[in-house]
Design an enzyme around this catalytic site. Sequence first.
Site, short mmCIF file in Angstrom:
data_model
loop_
_atom_site.label_atom_id
_atom_site.label_comp_id
_atom_site.label_asym_id
_atom_site.label_seq_id
_atom_site.Cartn_x
_atom_site.Cartn_y
_atom_site.Cartn_z
CB CYS A 189 6.41 -9.89 -3.74
SG CYS A 189 5.45 -8.65 -3.11
CD GLU A 238 2.20 2.13 -4.27
OE1 GLU A 238 2.14 1.21 -4.55
OE2 GLU A 238 3.49 2.70 -3.77
CB SER A 294 -3.38 -11.65 3.40
OG SER A 294 -2.14 -12.49 2.11
CB CYS A 337 -2.15 -10.05 -5.70
SG CYS A 337 -3.46 -9.84 -5.43
CB SER A 341 0.90 -16.43 0.63
OG SER A 341 -0.04 -14.74 0.57
CB CYS A 347 -5.71 -3.73 -1.30
SG CYS A 347 -4.43 -4.89 -1.02
N GLY A 366 3.61 -4.62 2.32
CA GLY A 366 4.05 -5.53 4.16
C GLY A 366 3.09 -7.19 4.45
CD GLU A 367 2.99 -11.85 7.30
OE1 GLU A 367 2.91 -11.95 5.77
OE2 GLU A 367 1.88 -11.85 7.85
CG ASN A 406 -0.78 -9.36 -11.42
OD1 ASN A 406 -1.88 -9.39 -11.76
ND2 ASN A 406 -1.58 -9.55 -9.85
CB CYS A 414 7.56 -13.48 -1.11
SG CYS A 414 6.79 -13.99 0.16
CB CYS A 435 7.60 -6.77 2.81
SG CYS A 435 7.67 -8.26 3.65
N1 SAH Z 1 2.26 -10.03 2.72
C1 SAH Z 1 0.97 -10.50 2.90
C2 SAH Z 1 -0.06 -9.73 2.34
C3 SAH Z 1 0.35 -8.98 1.19
S1 SAH Z 1 0.83 -9.93 -0.57
C4 SAH Z 1 0.97 -12.32 1.84
O1 SAH Z 1 2.24 -11.94 1.69
O2 SAH Z 1 0.66 -12.44 2.19
C5 SAH Z 1 -0.83 -9.90 -0.81
C6 SAH Z 1 -1.02 -11.43 -2.09
O3 SAH Z 1 -0.63 -10.77 -3.14
C7 SAH Z 1 0.48 -12.68 -1.11
O4 SAH Z 1 -0.79 -13.88 -1.52
C8 SAH Z 1 0.83 -12.24 -2.78
O5 SAH Z 1 2.08 -14.16 -2.31
C9 SAH Z 1 0.66 -12.36 -3.51
N2 SAH Z 1 1.46 -11.58 -4.79
C10 SAH Z 1 2.61 -11.17 -4.40
N3 SAH Z 1 2.95 -10.74 -5.48
C11 SAH Z 1 2.68 -11.46 -6.27
C12 SAH Z 1 1.90 -11.73 -7.51
N4 SAH Z 1 3.58 -10.78 -8.59
N5 SAH Z 1 1.71 -11.90 -8.12
C13 SAH Z 1 0.67 -12.46 -8.19
N6 SAH Z 1 0.39 -12.23 -6.96
C14 SAH Z 1 1.45 -12.03 -5.82
FE1 SF4 Z 2 6.39 -9.06 1.87
FE2 SF4 Z 2 3.68 -10.87 1.56
FE3 SF4 Z 2 5.55 -9.51 -0.73
FE4 SF4 Z 2 5.77 -12.21 1.09
S1 SF4 Z 2 4.10 -11.57 -0.79
S2 SF4 Z 2 7.02 -9.80 0.29
S3 SF4 Z 2 5.04 -11.82 2.85
S4 SF4 Z 2 4.33 -8.51 0.79
#
Ligand code: SAH
Ligand code: SF4
Length: 358
Positions: free
Chosen positions: A132, A105, A206, A348, A229, A118, A174-175, A305, A129, A125
């Site tokens: 997420c 996506e 990120s 996000c 993050s 984006c 993904g990371e 979110n 976290c 991933c």
């Molecule tokens: N894996 C990377 C990039 C993808 S996530 C990372 O973690 O940085 C992009 C951003 O969205 C990150 O800051 C992540 O922590 C944040 N994010 C993930 N889930 C979210 C959610 N449900 N609501 C708001 N931000 C979120």
């Molecule tokens: Fe992976 Fe980023 Fe989501 Fe953490 S916030 S699970 S590193 S995509």
Amino acid sequence: MTVPLVPTTANPARPPSLYGLTRDGLAARLAERGIPGYRADQILMWVYRKHHRSASAMHNLPAILRDGLEEWCGLALPRIAARLGTPEGDTHKFVLALDDGARVECVSMLTERRLTFCVSSQVGCALGCSFCATGLMGLKRNLRADEIVAQVITMGDFHRWQDDRFNIVFMGMGEPLANYDPVVQAVRVLHEPRGLNLGARRVTFSTSGILPGIRRLAAEGLQLGLALSLHATTDTLRNELVPLNRRWPLAELLPAVREYGHRVGRRVTLEYTLIAGVNDRADDARRLAAIARELPSKINLIPYNPVPGLPYERPTRAAVEAFAAWLYPVAPAVTVRHTLGGEIWAACGQLGGLTPED
Ligand code: SAH
Ligand code: SF4
């Protein structure tokens, strides 16, 4: 925690894609067939400046090259399995079907009068976290460089390349630093002066905090933006929200981020997802400001979110404003990310195979 190495896949039935190649990479591929390097420049011109997705109209190529090119250098883009747009038309989510059936996506957003793409770096991933949606999927596989570039091309084609000064953020699935080589190769392809010629300053990675990746990126000589993050200001809470913190805790991570900012000459963004009752208190703001003051940084607050099945909630608007107000007088630049695309599960952390019907 170790970061697992997962191979990328290549479909043997299809030729390798052009979108993974820099100009020199393409020239080398042509040289294997005795074709001179300037043909690479011509092909890049057709693909990245005139936006042709098939070789048939590349009339300044000799017929033999035009007819044979796609047999060994693919120009096809992944099929768009779904495209969802917000009613205002400012945000679109694309679900792309990859060769092996995997889905990835990506999201285009019109923000501050600018187009931002984006993009995803992996399908799923591995880092888990706790808040997420992508983390819930686990890691399906890494993306190849061409699959990353193809996301940008697909979205650019959709927007008819109206704006050639778009930004790219690796904030999709993904990371990025867990799939380092393909992601950096994709940036080099996008950066290619004879191709899209996208400035590295327009690209932001990120990361949840892969320390060796941050150090390696600092040494690349690219002026890429970095967003960390952070989400928590103590190891206790960050261990819970971002399990990778157990591997590289704040005392190790933050100096590496500071070093990145100094070396690249750019402020690092501290992303802080505000989760109701978890990390949105005055003490959190005080500690966050203290961290931010130690680094060349800016703070980006992201109201959470919601993700179905996860116990977290978004703070009220008043709570978000109060948190920002605690920061303003004491922290460097603070912005609140207005969530785009929440209604199409494109915001996000909502990328993970969710659709509005879920
Ligand atoms: N894996 C990377 C990039 C993808 S996530 C990372 O973690 O940085 C992009 C951003 O969205 C990150 O800051 C992540 O922590 C944040 N994010 C993930 N889930 C979210 C959610 N449900 N609501 C708001 N931000 C979120
Ligand atoms: Fe992976 Fe980023 Fe989501 Fe953490 S916030 S699970 S590193 S995509």
